[in-house]
Enzyme design. Structure first.
Site, mmCIF file in Angstrom:
data_model
loop_
_atom_site.group_PDB
_atom_site.id
_atom_site.type_symbol
_atom_site.label_atom_id
_atom_site.label_comp_id
_atom_site.label_asym_id
_atom_site.label_seq_id
_atom_site.Cartn_x
_atom_site.Cartn_y
_atom_site.Cartn_z
ATOM 1 N N HIS A 216 -29.369 20.987 -48.251
ATOM 2 C CA HIS A 216 -28.711 21.164 -49.543
ATOM 3 C C HIS A 216 -27.310 21.763 -49.417
ATOM 4 O O HIS A 216 -26.521 21.691 -50.347
ATOM 5 C CB HIS A 216 -29.575 22.007 -50.487
ATOM 6 C CG HIS A 216 -29.595 23.479 -50.184
ATOM 7 N ND1 HIS A 216 -30.609 24.092 -49.492
ATOM 8 C CD2 HIS A 216 -28.725 24.469 -50.493
ATOM 9 C CE1 HIS A 216 -30.382 25.376 -49.399
ATOM 10 N NE2 HIS A 216 -29.234 25.636 -49.997
ATOM 11 N N ASP B 95 -35.478 20.107 -46.040
ATOM 12 C CA ASP B 95 -34.196 20.789 -46.257
ATOM 13 C C ASP B 95 -33.527 21.161 -44.933
ATOM 14 O O ASP B 95 -32.950 22.237 -44.790
ATOM 15 C CB ASP B 95 -34.390 22.037 -47.121
ATOM 16 C CG ASP B 95 -33.077 22.537 -47.732
ATOM 17 O OD1 ASP B 95 -32.116 21.738 -47.796
ATOM 18 O OD2 ASP B 95 -33.004 23.716 -48.117
ATOM 19 N N ASN C 72 -26.156 32.474 -47.618
ATOM 20 C CA ASN C 72 -27.046 32.655 -46.471
ATOM 21 C C ASN C 72 -27.795 31.372 -46.121
ATOM 22 O O ASN C 72 -28.359 31.261 -45.017
ATOM 23 C CB ASN C 72 -28.087 33.741 -46.745
ATOM 24 C CG ASN C 72 -27.604 35.141 -46.448
ATOM 25 O OD1 ASN C 72 -27.464 35.954 -47.343
ATOM 26 N ND2 ASN C 72 -27.342 35.426 -45.181
ATOM 27 N N SER C 73 -27.841 30.418 -47.035
ATOM 28 C CA SER C 73 -28.621 29.201 -46.825
ATOM 29 C C SER C 73 -28.226 28.507 -45.529
ATOM 30 O O SER C 73 -27.038 28.270 -45.289
ATOM 31 C CB SER C 73 -28.421 28.234 -47.994
ATOM 32 O OG SER C 73 -28.984 28.740 -49.162
ATOM 33 N N GLY D 261 -51.673 7.765 -48.519
ATOM 34 C CA GLY D 261 -51.653 6.967 -49.735
ATOM 35 C C GLY D 261 -52.614 7.484 -50.784
ATOM 36 O O GLY D 261 -53.331 6.706 -51.414
ATOM 37 N N ILE E 177 -53.721 14.293 -54.569
ATOM 38 C CA ILE E 177 -54.778 15.300 -54.439
ATOM 39 C C ILE E 177 -54.508 16.469 -55.374
ATOM 40 O O ILE E 177 -53.416 16.605 -55.925
ATOM 41 C CB ILE E 177 -54.872 15.826 -52.985
ATOM 42 C CG1 ILE E 177 -53.522 16.409 -52.537
ATOM 43 C CG2 ILE E 177 -55.336 14.745 -52.034
ATOM 44 C CD1 ILE E 177 -53.544 17.062 -51.178
#
Length: 476
Positions: A118, A148, A220-221, A277, A280
């Site tokens: 991101h 990410d 900080n990401s 596939g 849940i």
């Protein structure tokens, strides 16, 4: 560009084992208290942490100079336009430059850098700033939005490199430290402890996050999370915040998972994951009782793609997957991580609870598609005849032919009204009842038949907008 035959070993440059970080003991004469010392860690590993700047060009609607917005279809629009002429159309968009700031760390001395997806996604120009004040133009090798994780490359050599550790050996309560550029303050060091491991977050199905109380803020990401041995154990990725700033809870991506992603990106430019596939949901105590399961565990199957790996292997809606190979599934959130860590074509053994018995199913994983196509949304139509089930508090109608086509169902019951037991259980107007316990519901007749054999233990399989879930119906 790198080809698939390039050796992956160069990405993970081996280093000599760093010296342990000193932990001085302080004592008042009676009790010794050990406090961590991060000075050696910062001196030794800080130079391998970088600041990242990604420039983006975004389309932004032009703003009207009117004191208040007036829609174009408003009868007074022309009146105000004459008094405040030459106004731009509010629907017109102009390109505007924006900048994303983040952190990263060098994983090979020839210039491979890891950060968050991101931070650099959509960046037209990416710049990396080193601690020695060098600024280097970076190329995006690839990214994976599901985890990410992004991999960058700069043209440089003999760069300082981090040491990669093992998140599996990380213990809750252990001291950890982060280095990054919160709010643009470069080379900032913060510290705390590991609060939890294997944490699942909403809409994050493939990452067992490391939760810490290390101060993490915007900027900080993508930066590294170090243990006291100076090893990177995670990538700082997200925070929980109501204010936009740090509130004591932050999350890091385990470095072993991120390294696996980086290997695949470098080798073939994308990340491949296995998939069954199926859809849940979690098994609650009430659902466990409804299905005769001794305790709430596993992943309850609410939808099976008939053309997918699970469908071809014989998995059914209402099955509860208890194990994948020899690994137990305590929570439904465990299954996507387990399956996603395997490659397409891998053969797996599923231990399944079906109608009071445990069965074994063999399946061959398919490949998870880059994007999931949205399901057709339900649209209201003129309702046919209503059917009431007073004891349940349900008023339902059978689906029309058009509704069945739009939803891709053979049949089902549309909830018109939920009262009493149905309302207490969470059923809503617009829900579509597709099953009762492990019996398919296509009509009122099939619903009555399944209801008569339920013996008071009822779990309804429900389609709600784009989601499918089991709802336990409590009659008391």
């Amino acid at each position: 560009m790198l080809s698939g035959c390039d050796k992956i070993e160069s990405l993970f440059h081996k280093q000599s084992q760093p010296a342990p970080v000193a932990v001085p003991a302080q004592s008042d004469g009676r009790v010794a208290m050990l406090l961590p010392d991060f000075t050696q860690l910062v001196e030794r590993d800080g130079p391998a942490v970088v600041n990242i700047q990604a420039n983006r060009t975004e389309a932004v609607p032009q703003q009207s100079e009117m004191p208040f917005p007036v829609p174009e279809d408003d009868p007074l629009f022309d009146f105000f336009k004459r008094f405040i002429p030459n106004q731009p159309n509010q629907q017109e968009q102009t390109p505007e430059e924006s900048v994303s700031y983040g952190s990263g760390f060098i994983i090979s001395d020839d210039g491979y850098i890891m950060t968050n997806a991101h931070v650099v996604s959509g960046g037209s120009q990416i710049k990396v700033m080193l601690t020695d004040k060098r600024e280097l133009k970076a190329r995006l090798v690839g990214l994976d939005k599901r985890t990410d994780v992004a991999l960058l490359k700069v043209d440089a050599s003999s760069l300082p490199v981090v040491k990669v550790g093992s998140p599996a050996q990380l213990k809750v309560g252990e001291w950890v430290a982060a280095i990054g550029a919160p709010f643009g303050f470069d080379n900032t060091v913060t510290a705390g402890i590991v609060s939890a491991k294997g944490r699942s977050l909403p809409d994050e199905n493939y990452v067992p996050f490391i939760q810490t109380d290390v101060a993490i803020n915007p900027g900080n990401s993508g930066g590294p999370l170090f243990n006291l041995r100076g090893e990177v154990v995670g990538i700082n990725s997200q925070i929980y915040s109501r204010s936009g700033g740090f509130m004591g809870i932050s999350f890091a991506i385990p470095i072993d998972l991120a390294m696996n992603v980086a290997e695949q990106i470098k080798a073939k430019g994308k990340v491949s994951r296995g998939q069954l596939g199926i859809n849940i949901q979690e098994v609650s105590q009430e659902l466990a009782q409804s299905f005769g399961l001794p305790r709430p565990s596993g992943a309850l199957v609410v939808r099976v793609d008939p053309q997918g790996p699970a469908g071809k292997a014989g998995l059914q809606t209402g099955d509860i997957i208890l194990k994948l190979d020899d690994r137990s599934i305590e929570s439904s959130k465990d299954l996507p991580m387990m399956v996603g860590s395997l490659q397409p074509g891998a053969k797996v053994k599923l231990s399944v609870w079906r109608k009071g018995e445990e069965k074994t199913i063999q399946a061959t994983l398919g490949e998870l598609a880059p994007e999931v196509s949205p399901q057709a949304k339900q649209q209201d139509e003129a309702a046919p005849q209503n059917f009431q089930f007073g004891k349940l508090g349900l008023t339902v109608t059978e689906l029309t032919a058009r509704q069945r086509t739009e939803l891709g169902l053979n049949g089902g019951l549309l909830v018109q009204k939920a009262q009493g037991a149905a309302a207490r259980s969470g059923l809503q107007h617009g829900d579509v009842i597709m099953g009762l316990n492990q019996n398919e519901i296509t009509s009122v007749k099939s619903f009555e038949k399944a209801l008569s054999s339920a013996h008071g233990k009822i779990a309804l399989l429900v389609r709600r907008q784009d989601s499918t879930l089991f709802v336990p119906l409590r009659l008391d």
